[in-house]
Write a protein that holds these residues in place. Structure first.
Motif, short mmCIF file in Angstrom:
data_model
loop_
_atom_site.label_atom_id
_atom_site.label_comp_id
_atom_site.label_asym_id
_atom_site.label_seq_id
_atom_site.Cartn_x
_atom_site.Cartn_y
_atom_site.Cartn_z
N CYS A 302 0.83 -1.21 0.00
CA CYS A 302 0.00 0.00 0.00
C CYS A 302 0.87 1.27 0.00
O CYS A 302 1.98 1.28 0.53
N GLU A 303 0.33 2.33 -0.60
CA GLU A 303 0.96 3.65 -0.55
C GLU A 303 -0.09 4.62 -0.02
O GLU A 303 -1.08 4.91 -0.70
N ILE A 304 0.14 5.10 1.20
CA ILE A 304 -0.87 5.89 1.90
C ILE A 304 -0.36 7.30 2.11
O ILE A 304 0.55 7.55 2.91
N ASN A 305 -0.97 8.22 1.38
CA ASN A 305 -0.64 9.64 1.52
C ASN A 305 -1.81 10.45 2.06
O ASN A 305 -1.71 11.66 2.23
N GLY A 306 -2.92 9.75 2.32
CA GLY A 306 -4.09 10.39 2.91
C GLY A 306 -4.33 9.87 4.32
O GLY A 306 -3.44 9.29 4.95
N THR A 307 -5.56 10.03 4.81
CA THR A 307 -5.91 9.63 6.17
C THR A 307 -6.91 8.48 6.13
O THR A 307 -7.90 8.52 5.39
N ILE A 308 -6.62 7.46 6.93
CA ILE A 308 -7.52 6.31 7.04
C ILE A 308 -7.99 6.21 8.49
O ILE A 308 -7.19 6.13 9.41
N ILE A 309 -9.30 6.19 8.70
CA ILE A 309 -9.88 6.14 10.05
C ILE A 309 -10.90 5.00 10.11
O ILE A 309 -11.81 4.93 9.28
N ASN A 310 -10.74 4.11 11.09
CA ASN A 310 -11.71 3.02 11.30
C ASN A 310 -12.02 2.26 10.01
O ASN A 310 -13.19 2.04 9.67
N SER A 311 -11.00 1.87 9.30
CA SER A 311 -11.21 1.25 7.99
C SER A 311 -10.29 0.03 7.80
O SER A 311 -9.31 -0.14 8.50
N VAL A 312 -10.68 -0.80 6.83
CA VAL A 312 -9.90 -1.98 6.46
C VAL A 312 -9.44 -1.81 5.02
O VAL A 312 -10.26 -1.67 4.11
#
Length: 393
Positions: A302-312
């Motif tokens: 994965c490449e995460i440049n944003g925000t992930i909240i309460n997620s799969v």
């Protein structure tokens, strides 16, 4: 062939119509789950963890992806010379093929497979449930009680009982009453769709049921009620662990959310009951300077440049700058652009979401999941409302 104490038959041919776009082109057991699994991984892993090394997987609806995924069975240690995993499609007779007409007919069409392995007992499973279970314990009770059939039972809320096969049993756990999806249930003891039969009894019942032209050839509707009425010995095996029927979008979303938190409802990494899956090698995930992960799970690639909240978030997913993913499930290979918001969404595999898209609503709920089917492209600036379904045509 070596005599087997128990052979498993895994019913994996369901169309899964209540999952809508998620099963438009694949069988329900092949749907992604969690960060790196498919639904069928749970049943296959349970077999391995229970010492059952011979499994017939009965496929029918859109079997290609499922068949490729199972392959030789190597990820689940089911690539055996004597036994192993076998995919079984509807039997092609000289007069032509016939689709499986029901769960019982599916096993009937594969009696030759049961006879090939000369098993004493047959374990019948569904390929669309999320749970971890040691079937060897159930088998021990089945043998000890000398049951013709043992049914795994879990207690459900009374309000949900009409969705299941409901039974009553005495202090010795011998079943005294069984009704499939009753309007007015007499108990909350629900069938999990997990059965162990004496093989000889099962074959006898399947042949009898096949001759009955009024039968729907279904275990819950026909086989079990007939056996009970005719005085066969049916026993309950009481299960108290985590179990989820993921036949709807809401229930699939709930099961994914059950993986979150410091104490998840189901632990997928217990050494003695691990869930195995087929995954291609991927590089480690990367969280950029603008990336933020809160109470969420994700895996490799994965490449995460944003925000992930309460997620799969599944493997090989990209999330762009300024994007916020909340209370959502993002499946493998999906690419999300910049300044995208996803709330109570479920995005299937290989979806492309361009910049400035809004999917769902922060004030929505699990009953109104915005669903995006596999390979869909959501164009820049689009708005997908809560409860909407987008399917790639």
């Amino acid at each position: 062939m070596k005599k087997k104490k128990c052979v498993a038959m895994l019913l994996a041919g369901g169309q899964g119509t209540r999952l809508y776009a998620l099963t438009a082109g694949i069988a329900k057991p092949a749907v992604s789950f969690g960060s790196k699994y498919r639904i069928i991984d749970f049943t296959l892993s349970n077999c391995t963890n229970s010492g059952i090394d011979t499994v017939g997987v009965l496929t029918q609806y859109e079997p290609l992806i499922l068949n490729e995924y199972i392959g030789s069975g190597e990820p689940w240690d089911l690539d055996r010379a004597n036994g192993g995993v076998h995919t079984l499609s509807p039997y092609q007779a000289k007069a032509g093929g016939e689709w499986y007409k029901g769960t019982a007919n599916a096993i009937y069409q594969n009696i030759h497979f049961l006879n090939k392995y000369d098993s004493e007992n047959v374990l019948i499973l569904s390929g669309d449930h999320i749970y971890k279970m040691d079937y060897s314990r159930m088998l021990s009770e089945h043998v000890l009680s000398d049951a013709d059939c043992t049914i795994a039972v879990i207690d459900v809320p009374v309000s949900e009982a009409p969705r299941f096969g409901i039974m009553s049993f005495d202090k010795d756990k011998r079943i005294t009453d069984f009704e499939e999806k009753p309007k007015n249930p007499k108990s909350n003891h629900a069938s999990m769709g997990v059965y162990i039969f004496k093989k000889d009894v099962l074959i006898e019942e399947l042949i009898r049921d096949e001759k009955d032209k009024t039968s729907q050839n279904d275990f819950g509707k026909n086989i079990i009620p007939y056996m009970l009425k005719s005085g066969k010995k049916l026993y309950a095996y009481c299960f108290t662990g985590y179990w989820k029927d993921v036949g709807t979008v809401t229930s699939l979303w709930e099961a994914n959310m059950d993986l979150l938190g410091d104490h998840p409802a189901i632990n997928l990494n217990e050494p003695d009951m691990k869930i195995y899956s087929r995954n291609e090698p991927l590089p480690p995930s990367y969280i950029g300077e603008t990336g933020n992960v809160i109470n969420s799970v994700f895996t490799a690639g994965c490449e995460i440049n944003g925000t992930i909240i309460n997620s799969v978030v599944s493997e090989d997913v990209a999330i762009g700058k300024g994007s916020v993913i909340r209370n959502s499930v993002i499946m493998r290979g999906t690419v999300i652009g910049e300044n995208v918001t996803v709330d109570y969404g479920m995005l299937d595999e290989n979806v492309t979401v361009e910049d400035d898209v809004v999917i769902g609503d922060q004030n929505s709920s699990k009953e109104r999941i915005a669903l995006i089917g596999r390979d869909s492209v959501i164009r820049k600036g689009s708005v997908i409302a809560s409860g909407d379904i987008v399917e790639n045509k």
